[in-house]
Design a protein around this motif. Structure first.
Motif, PDB file in Angstrom:
ATOM      1  N   THR A 220     106.502  56.378  26.876  1.00 28.09           N
ATOM      2  CA  THR A 220     105.821  56.317  27.234  1.00 28.09           C
ATOM      3  C   THR A 220     105.518  56.557  29.095  1.00 28.09           C
ATOM      4  OG1 THR A 220     103.999  55.887  25.841  1.00 28.09           O
ATOM      5  CG2 THR A 220     103.173  55.745  28.037  1.00 28.09           C
ATOM      6  N   MET A 221     105.788  55.658  29.809  1.00 31.26           N
ATOM      7  CA  MET A 221     106.109  55.290  30.858  1.00 31.26           C
ATOM      8  C   MET A 221     107.424  56.838  31.663  1.00 31.26           C
ATOM      9  SD  MET A 221     103.440  53.674  32.123  1.00 31.26           S
ATOM     10  CE  MET A 221     102.752  53.404  30.888  1.00 31.26           C
ATOM     11  N   VAL A 222     108.352  56.767  30.924  1.00 32.91           N
ATOM     12  CA  VAL A 222     109.456  57.611  31.157  1.00 32.91           C
ATOM     13  C   VAL A 222     108.569  59.456  31.295  1.00 32.91           C
ATOM     14  CG1 VAL A 222     111.908  58.658  31.119  1.00 32.91           C
ATOM     15  CG2 VAL A 222     111.779  56.088  30.675  1.00 32.91           C
ATOM     16  N   GLU A 223     108.216  59.381  29.534  1.00 37.33           N
ATOM     17  CA  GLU A 223     107.465  60.905  29.879  1.00 37.33           C
ATOM     18  C   GLU A 223     106.502  61.185  30.979  1.00 37.33           C
ATOM     19  OE1 GLU A 223     107.732  60.620  25.112  1.00 37.33           O
ATOM     20  OE2 GLU A 223     105.863  60.852  25.863  1.00 37.33           O
ATOM     21  N   ALA A 224     105.794  59.664  31.286  1.00 36.83           N
ATOM     22  CA  ALA A 224     104.714  61.017  32.155  1.00 36.83           C
ATOM     23  C   ALA A 224     106.295  60.661  33.747  1.00 36.83           C
ATOM     24  CB  ALA A 224     103.899  58.568  32.337  1.00 36.83           C
ATOM     25  N   GLU A 225     107.024  59.884  33.972  1.00 33.44           N
ATOM     26  CA  GLU A 225     107.646  59.770  34.980  1.00 33.44           C
ATOM     27  C   GLU A 225     107.924  61.611  34.907  1.00 33.44           C
ATOM     28  OE1 GLU A 225     111.925  58.175  37.027  1.00 33.44           O
ATOM     29  OE2 GLU A 225     111.035  57.116  35.087  1.00 33.44           O
ATOM     30  N   SER A 252      94.089  51.840  21.467  1.00 39.44           N
ATOM     31  CA  SER A 252      94.478  50.850  21.578  1.00 39.44           C
ATOM     32  C   SER A 252      94.988  51.164  22.893  1.00 39.44           C
ATOM     33  CB  SER A 252      94.850  49.328  21.020  1.00 39.44           C
ATOM     34  OG  SER A 252      96.504  49.522  20.875  1.00 39.44           O
ATOM     35  N   ARG A 253      96.108  51.726  23.153  1.00 34.87           N
ATOM     36  CA  ARG A 253      97.198  52.665  24.362  1.00 34.87           C
ATOM     37  C   ARG A 253      96.515  53.614  24.923  1.00 34.87           C
ATOM     38  NH1 ARG A 253     100.483  53.074  18.447  1.00 34.87           N
ATOM     39  NH2 ARG A 253     101.357  50.515  18.297  1.00 34.87           N
ATOM     40  N   TRP A 254      95.252  54.148  24.150  1.00 30.89           N
ATOM     41  CA  TRP A 254      94.727  54.662  25.943  1.00 30.89           C
ATOM     42  C   TRP A 254      95.376  54.058  27.118  1.00 30.89           C
ATOM     43  CZ3 TRP A 254      92.793  59.181  26.212  1.00 30.89           C
ATOM     44  CH2 TRP A 254      91.402  59.514  26.467  1.00 30.89           C
ATOM     45  N   SER A 255      94.912  52.904  27.403  1.00 25.60           N
ATOM     46  CA  SER A 255      95.024  52.223  28.286  1.00 25.60           C
ATOM     47  C   SER A 255      96.958  52.158  28.616  1.00 25.60           C
ATOM     48  CB  SER A 255      94.460  50.698  28.605  1.00 25.60           C
ATOM     49  OG  SER A 255      96.040  50.132  27.477  1.00 25.60           O
ATOM     50  N   TRP A 256      97.605  52.947  27.923  1.00 25.04           N
ATOM     51  CA  TRP A 256      99.081  52.924  28.565  1.00 25.04           C
ATOM     52  C   TRP A 256      99.113  54.466  29.252  1.00 25.04           C
ATOM     53  CZ3 TRP A 256     102.339  52.351  24.196  1.00 25.04           C
ATOM     54  CH2 TRP A 256     103.056  50.917  23.612  1.00 25.04           C
ATOM     55  N   GLU A 259      97.325  54.009  32.848  1.00 26.00           N
ATOM     56  CA  GLU A 259      98.383  53.200  33.765  1.00 26.00           C
ATOM     57  C   GLU A 259      99.762  54.393  33.985  1.00 26.00           C
ATOM     58  OE1 GLU A 259     101.453  49.398  33.442  1.00 26.00           O
ATOM     59  OE2 GLU A 259      99.802  49.739  31.710  1.00 26.00           O
ATOM     60  N   ALA A 260     100.135  55.770  33.506  1.00 28.75           N
ATOM     61  CA  ALA A 260     100.454  56.345  33.642  1.00 28.75           C
ATOM     62  C   ALA A 260     100.014  56.950  34.391  1.00 28.75           C
ATOM     63  CB  ALA A 260     101.366  56.731  32.422  1.00 28.75           C
ATOM     64  N   GLY A 261      99.346  57.627  34.329  1.00 24.02           N
ATOM     65  CA  GLY A 261      98.809  58.202  35.551  1.00 24.02           C
ATOM     66  C   GLY A 261      98.588  59.670  34.303  1.00 24.02           C
ATOM     67  N   LEU A 262      98.626  59.741  33.355  1.00 25.27           N
ATOM     68  CA  LEU A 262      97.821  60.640  32.711  1.00 25.27           C
ATOM     69  C   LEU A 262      96.830  61.365  32.837  1.00 25.27           C
ATOM     70  CD1 LEU A 262     101.153  60.177  30.183  1.00 25.27           C
ATOM     71  CD2 LEU A 262     101.745  61.525  32.163  1.00 25.27           C
ATOM     72  N   ILE A 263      95.914  60.897  32.447  1.00 30.44           N
ATOM     73  CA  ILE A 263      94.739  61.208  32.043  1.00 30.44           C
ATOM     74  C   ILE A 263      94.222  62.111  33.460  1.00 30.44           C
ATOM     75  CG2 ILE A 263      91.876  60.681  31.541  1.00 30.44           C
ATOM     76  CD1 ILE A 263      94.029  59.615  29.457  1.00 30.44           C
ATOM     77  N   GLY A 264      94.594  63.522  32.713  1.00 30.18           N
ATOM     78  CA  GLY A 264      93.876  64.392  34.010  1.00 30.18           C
ATOM     79  C   GLY A 264      94.438  65.529  33.773  1.00 30.18           C
ATOM     80  N   ARG A 281      84.421  60.830  26.817  1.00 30.85           N
ATOM     81  CA  ARG A 281      84.304  61.214  28.205  1.00 30.85           C
ATOM     82  C   ARG A 281      84.101  61.221  29.085  1.00 30.85           C
ATOM     83  NH1 ARG A 281      82.313  59.096  32.286  1.00 30.85           N
ATOM     84  NH2 ARG A 281      83.182  56.961  31.522  1.00 30.85           N
ATOM     85  N   GLU A 282      85.812  60.071  28.914  1.00 25.64           N
ATOM     86  CA  GLU A 282      86.825  60.520  29.804  1.00 25.64           C
ATOM     87  C   GLU A 282      87.597  61.431  30.490  1.00 25.64           C
ATOM     88  OE1 GLU A 282      88.160  56.238  28.912  1.00 25.64           O
ATOM     89  OE2 GLU A 282      86.796  55.241  30.171  1.00 25.64           O
TER      90      GLU A 282
END
Length: 443
Positions: A220-225, A252-256, A259-264, A281-282
Motif C-alpha cells: 500500500t505504501m509503495v503504491e502510494a509512493e 480497519s485499513r482505512w487508516s492505511w 497514512e499513505a496520503g491517499l484519501i484525496g 463523509r471523509e
C-alpha cells in the motif's frame, strides 16, 4: 479538390447531450471535425452556420430522423482481460470467484499474446454495446518483463476504445522490492510516451491498487509512493466482499489510506459497498471518487451500495460494468437498470434514484470520476465525438426520452457506435492491428 468540411454530419437526431449547460434533449444536427471532435450542435433540423440552411458538406451524412444520439457510455471500472470467462463460479461470492478466475492466470498459463487477445476481445465487446471509454484493470502474469502490461495496452488500443490503463504494480516481497516496482512503473510510462496516438485513445495510466484488499501494508505504501512520484491516480477495489470478517478487516485499513496520503482526489474506490457513514463523509469531503458496479455486485452477492446516501455527501460516482467474468455481459443498459432497480427496491421508493441519475453516472459522471470529462462524457463542442446511435423502443405515447432510453432500450436498439466520429460497431468492423512484437526488457 478540397476534402469535405466535416468527417461526419448527423441531422434530425434526437440529441441527448448530457452536458451541464444543455441537459434537455432536442432535435438537431451534429457536425464532427476530421480530428474526431464535435464541431457544432445545432438545435434545429438545419445548420444555421451554413448558407441557405443547407446541410454541411461531410464525408458521411446520416439522416437520423426518429432516432436518438447520446454520448458513448463510459465504464469507470472494467477488466477487459476477463472477456473469456463468463459464467464461472456462479455460486461464489468475490473471494471464491477470484480464486477460480485468477488461479490459472497466477499459475502462468496465460501468455502475453493471450492477454493481448483477451484485452482486445473485451474492448471490442464493450464498444459493440456502446461503451466507448473504459478504465481497464490489467493483470500481468509474469509481469516483470513488461510484456503483459504492453500486451493489454495494445489490445485495448487496437480495439478502438478509449481507455485509462490500470497498471498493476505487483506485490512487494523479498523477491520483488520497492525499487524494482518503482523502476518497472517508470519503464512502462517511458514506453507509453513513445507510442503514437493520433486518435487520442489513451487517456492516461493509473495505479491498480491492491495492497489494502490483500492486507499488505508495505505494498500500500509503495503504491502510494508510485502515485505521488509519477503523478498518477489510483483505483482500489474496496469493501466489495459481503463477508463480515472481510468488511471488518478492510474498514480497519482505512487508516492505511490516510497514512499513505491517499484519501484525496487522486483515489477512486471501486465497489465501496460496505463503508461506514464516517468513511463516506471523509471520502466525499476529500474529493475521493467511486466506481459503482451494480451488475457485478448483484452477481457476486456483494450487496447494494447506498447510492442516495453517497450522493447526499456529494461523492463523485461513475458506473462501471466490471468484467465479463463478474458481470458476464458488460451491458451498460442492464447495468443502469440493475442499479436503479436495486436502489429503488432497497428504499421502497421510486424517487430514491431516477433514470437521469444512472445515465449521468454512465456518461458524464463516469468521465468526471475518471478525470477525463474535458475529453469525453457528453455531446459538447470540443470533446471527442464518441456517440451511440439508438433506434428507440416503439411507443404509442410520447414520454421523456431519457426515461424511455434507460428503462426500455437495450443493446438490440444500438444502430451504430462512433469513436471520434468513426463507426466501430459490429456492422462496420472494429479496427485491428497486426504484427505486434513483444521484445523482452532487461532488469
Amino acid at each position: 479538390m478540397a476534402p469535405p468540411k466535416y468527417r461526419l454530419v448527423i441531422k434530425n437526431a434526437l440529441l441527448i447531450p448530457m452536458d451541464k449547460s444543455q441537459e434537455q434533449s432536442f432535435i438537431g444536427t451534429i457536425c464532427v471535425s476530421h480530428k474526431g471532435q464535435i464541431a457544432s450542435l445545432d438545435p434545429t433540423t438545419n445548420n444555421t452556420n451554413t448558407n441557405n440552411g443547407e446541410t454541411p458538406e461531410a464525408t458521411t451524412t446520416i439522416d437520423a430522423a426518429g432516432k436518438m444520439l447520446l454520448p458513448g457510455f463510459i465504464s469507470a471500472h472494467s477488466h477487459l482481460w476477463q472477456s473469456a470467462f463468463p459464467g464461472r463460479a456462479c455460486s461464489e461470492s468475490v473471494t471464491g470467484w477470484a480464486e477460480d478466475i485468477y488461479g490459472p492466470a497466477v499459475a502462468g498459463s496465460l501468455s502475453a499474446e493471450d492477454m493481448y487477445a483477451l484485452a482486445r476481445r473485451g474492448a471490442q465487446s464493450h464498444v459493440r454495446k456502446g461503451i466507448t471509454t473504459a478504465f481497464n484493470f490489467t493483470f500481468s502474469p509474469g509481469f516483470r518483463d513488461g510484456r503483459g502490461d504492453r500486451a493489454q495496452f495494445c489490445g485495448a488500443r487496437d480495439a478502438g476504445i478509449r481507455f485509462v490503463h490500470g497498471f498493476n504494480v505487483g506485490a512487494v516481497s523479498p523477491v520483488w522490492t520497492r525499487g524494482q516496482a518503482v523502476a518497472r512503473t517508470g519503464r512502462f510510462l517511458d514506453w507509453v510516451a513513445e507510442q503514437g496516438d493520433e486518435a487520442g485513445l489513451y487517456l492516461g495510466t493509473a495505479v491498480a491498487n491492491h495492497g489494502v484488499i490483500y492486507g499488505d501494508w508495505e505494498s500500500t505504501m509503495v503504491e502510494a509512493e508510485i502515485m505521488h512520484r509519477f503523478g498518477l491516480q489510483g483505483h482500489l477495489h474496496y469493501l466489495e466482499s459481503p463477508l463480515p470478517e472481510d468488511i471488518a478487516a478492510e474498514r480497519s485499513r482505512w487508516s492505511w489510506l490516510k497514512e499513505a496520503g491517499l484519501i484525496g482526489p487522486a483515489l477512486m474506490l471501486g465497489h465501496f459497498v460496505h463503508p461506514t457513514t464516517e468513511m463516506i463523509r471523509e471520502a466525499a469531503a476529500a474529493g475521493v471518487r467511486m466506481s459503482w458496479n451494480p451488475l457485478s455486485n448483484g452477481r457476486l452477492a456483494s450487496g447494494i451500495a447506498d447510492i442516495p446516501a453517497y450522493l447526499k455527501q456529494s461523492l463523485s460516482i461513475g458506473l462501471g460494468v466490471d468484467g465479463e467474468a463478474s458481470s458476464d455481459r458488460c451491458d451498460p443498459f442492464e447495468n443502469m437498470r440493475m442499479g436503479l432497480y436495486s436502489v429503488r427496491g432497497m428504499y421502497k421508493d421510486p424517487n430514491a434514484l431516477m433514470p437521469y441519475d444512472v445515465l449521468h453516472m454512465h456518461t458524464l459522471g463516469a468521465a468526471e470520476s475518471l478525470g477525463v470529462d474535458d475529453k469525453v462524457g457528453s455531446l459538447t463542442v470540443g470533446k471527442y465525438a464518441d456517440m451511440v446511435f439508438v433506434g428507440p423502443p416503439y411507443s404509442l405515447l410520447d414520454s421523456d426520452s431519457i426515461s424511455t432510453l434507460v428503462l426500455s432500450a437495450g443493446v438490440e436498439h444500438v444502430k451504430e457506435v462512433f469513436v471520434g466520429g468513426l463507426p466501430v460497431s459490429s456492422t462496420s468492423g472494429t479496427p485491428t492491428r497486426t504484427g505486434v512484437e513483444w521484445p523482452p526488457w532487461e532488469f
